[in-house]
Design an enzyme around this catalytic site. Structure first.
Site, mmCIF file in Angstrom:
data_model
loop_
_atom_site.group_PDB
_atom_site.id
_atom_site.type_symbol
_atom_site.label_atom_id
_atom_site.label_comp_id
_atom_site.label_asym_id
_atom_site.label_seq_id
_atom_site.Cartn_x
_atom_site.Cartn_y
_atom_site.Cartn_z
ATOM 1 N N TYR A 59 0.852 -1.211 0.025
ATOM 2 C CA TYR A 59 -0.035 0.067 -0.015
ATOM 3 C C TYR A 59 0.967 1.233 0.011
ATOM 4 O O TYR A 59 1.386 1.392 1.000
ATOM 5 C CB TYR A 59 -0.916 0.111 1.072
ATOM 6 C CG TYR A 59 -1.960 -0.886 1.069
ATOM 7 C CD1 TYR A 59 -2.477 -1.750 -0.011
ATOM 8 C CD2 TYR A 59 -2.929 -1.225 2.358
ATOM 9 C CE1 TYR A 59 -3.604 -2.495 0.105
ATOM 10 C CE2 TYR A 59 -3.876 -2.093 2.444
ATOM 11 C CZ TYR A 59 -4.250 -2.851 1.330
ATOM 12 O OH TYR A 59 -5.113 -3.633 1.194
ATOM 13 N N HIS A 124 -1.125 -11.731 -0.572
ATOM 14 C CA HIS A 124 -2.227 -10.550 -1.303
ATOM 15 C C HIS A 124 -2.091 -10.740 -2.689
ATOM 16 O O HIS A 124 -1.191 -10.953 -3.376
ATOM 17 C CB HIS A 124 -1.394 -9.345 -0.810
ATOM 18 C CG HIS A 124 -2.180 -7.953 -1.245
ATOM 19 N ND1 HIS A 124 -1.723 -6.810 -1.348
ATOM 20 C CD2 HIS A 124 -3.560 -7.859 -1.336
ATOM 21 C CE1 HIS A 124 -2.669 -5.966 -1.494
ATOM 22 N NE2 HIS A 124 -3.608 -6.686 -1.527
#
Length: 311
Positions: A59, A124
């Site tokens: 992120y 992820h």
């Protein structure tokens, strides 16, 4: 608080997603300063209705979301009641998603967060590599299992999109939690069966992006799940907004509570980008919803052929 599947982790029904705190204006349309991000995490830690934070190595540039969480923690570690999940990601420059990269990803995350272990560590968006590569010897799944054995990760999850692929990963028996996004909302029920099955197996269920990337919270947002969709998706959202207004509630409250009221969802991941949004999200979760509205909204769901995982 709920127990997250069979992990034993006690988590709030609301989980704060920190992707917006990384400041990615290309995705969200607005920047978020470091000061605002740190203040937001501080507000989450002070809120007695939320004890669950979700983040990721990937992120923001150089893991800015994790770094900002680490600044808010100030080297003190996590408060005793707080659960933090992060995710391993490929190398942002080379795309490498090998077992060695998984270990490096976690090491980076621990350094940024100022922690010595992670309670919940997700693989992820594994759709970025083939399932065969992910599960091969020396691959990311094997590396995650090793990290758990070493105590660096207490529990393992898989966080991604396509429902069929999430099922494949759960069938390995390695993962204790599943997270998928935009696939269990007022507009899209793609993940309903996956979530029910996972819940019945004692696998923790996290439903992310209950607003569909903003369409169900912001009437100016014409994209669903951050992408252009069939106009019938936006039309259904408009009709749902009108129905909610007739019942005297914001559509965002119904969208959030649609996830919160599902018996097979342990926690709902909602991205926030300011301290005020933390309190607003709690208020939306507690807004009374008239029972007849749920039936009306169900009648407005787009056909399954338009969902992210069409049927």
């Amino acid at each position: 608080m709920k127990t997250l599947g069979n992990t034993g982790l006690q988590v709030s029904a609301l989980c704060v997603g920190t992707s917006p705190l990384a400041s990615m204006p290309g995705l969200y349309g607005y920047p978020v300063s470091e000061e605002r991000a740190v203040a937001t995490v501080t507000a989450v830690l002070a809120n007695n209705k939320i004890n669950f934070i979700d983040t990721s190595n990937g992120y923001g540039e150089d893991g800015s979301a994790e770094r900002r969480i680490g600044l808010a923690l100030g080297g003190r570690g996590l408060p005793a009641n707080v659960v933090l999940a992060t995710k391993v990601d490929p190398d942002p420059r080379t795309g490498d998603f090998s077992g060695a990269r998984v270990r490096a990803s976690l090491e980076e995350s621990l350094s940024r967060l100022g922690l010595d272990r992670i309670q919940l560590l997700h693989l992820h968006d594994p759709e970025r590599i083939s399932f065969a590569s992910a599960t091969a010897p020396g691959g990311p799944v094997e590396a995650l299992a090793e990290l758990k054995r070493e105590g660096l990760a207490e529990h393992l999850g898989v966080a991604g999109g396509p429902v069929g692929l999430m099922r494949q990963y759960l069938d390995t028996g390695i993962f204790e939690v599943v997270l998928t996004h935009n696939r269990y909302t007022l507009l899209d029920r793609s993940a309903a069966e996956l979530f029910r099955d996972a819940h019945d197996r004692g696998i923790g269920v996290l439903n992310a992006a209950p607003y569909g990337g903003g369409m169900l919270a912001n009437q100016t947002q014409q994209k669903y799940a951050y992408g252009a969709r069939d106009e019938r998706i936006a039309a259904a959202a408009r009709e749902m907004r009108a129905a909610a207004a007739r019942n005297g509630v914001p559509l965002a409250a119904a969208a959030l509570q649609f996830s919160l009221r599902a018996p097979f969802v342990d926690a709902t991941v909602v991205g926030v980008s300011s301290p005020s949004r933390v309190a607003e999200t709690v208020a939306l979760a507690e807004t009374p919803i008239p029972d007849p509205l749920w039936a009306e909204l169900d009648c407005l769901v787009p056909p399954s052929s338009l969902w992210l995982d069409p049927r």
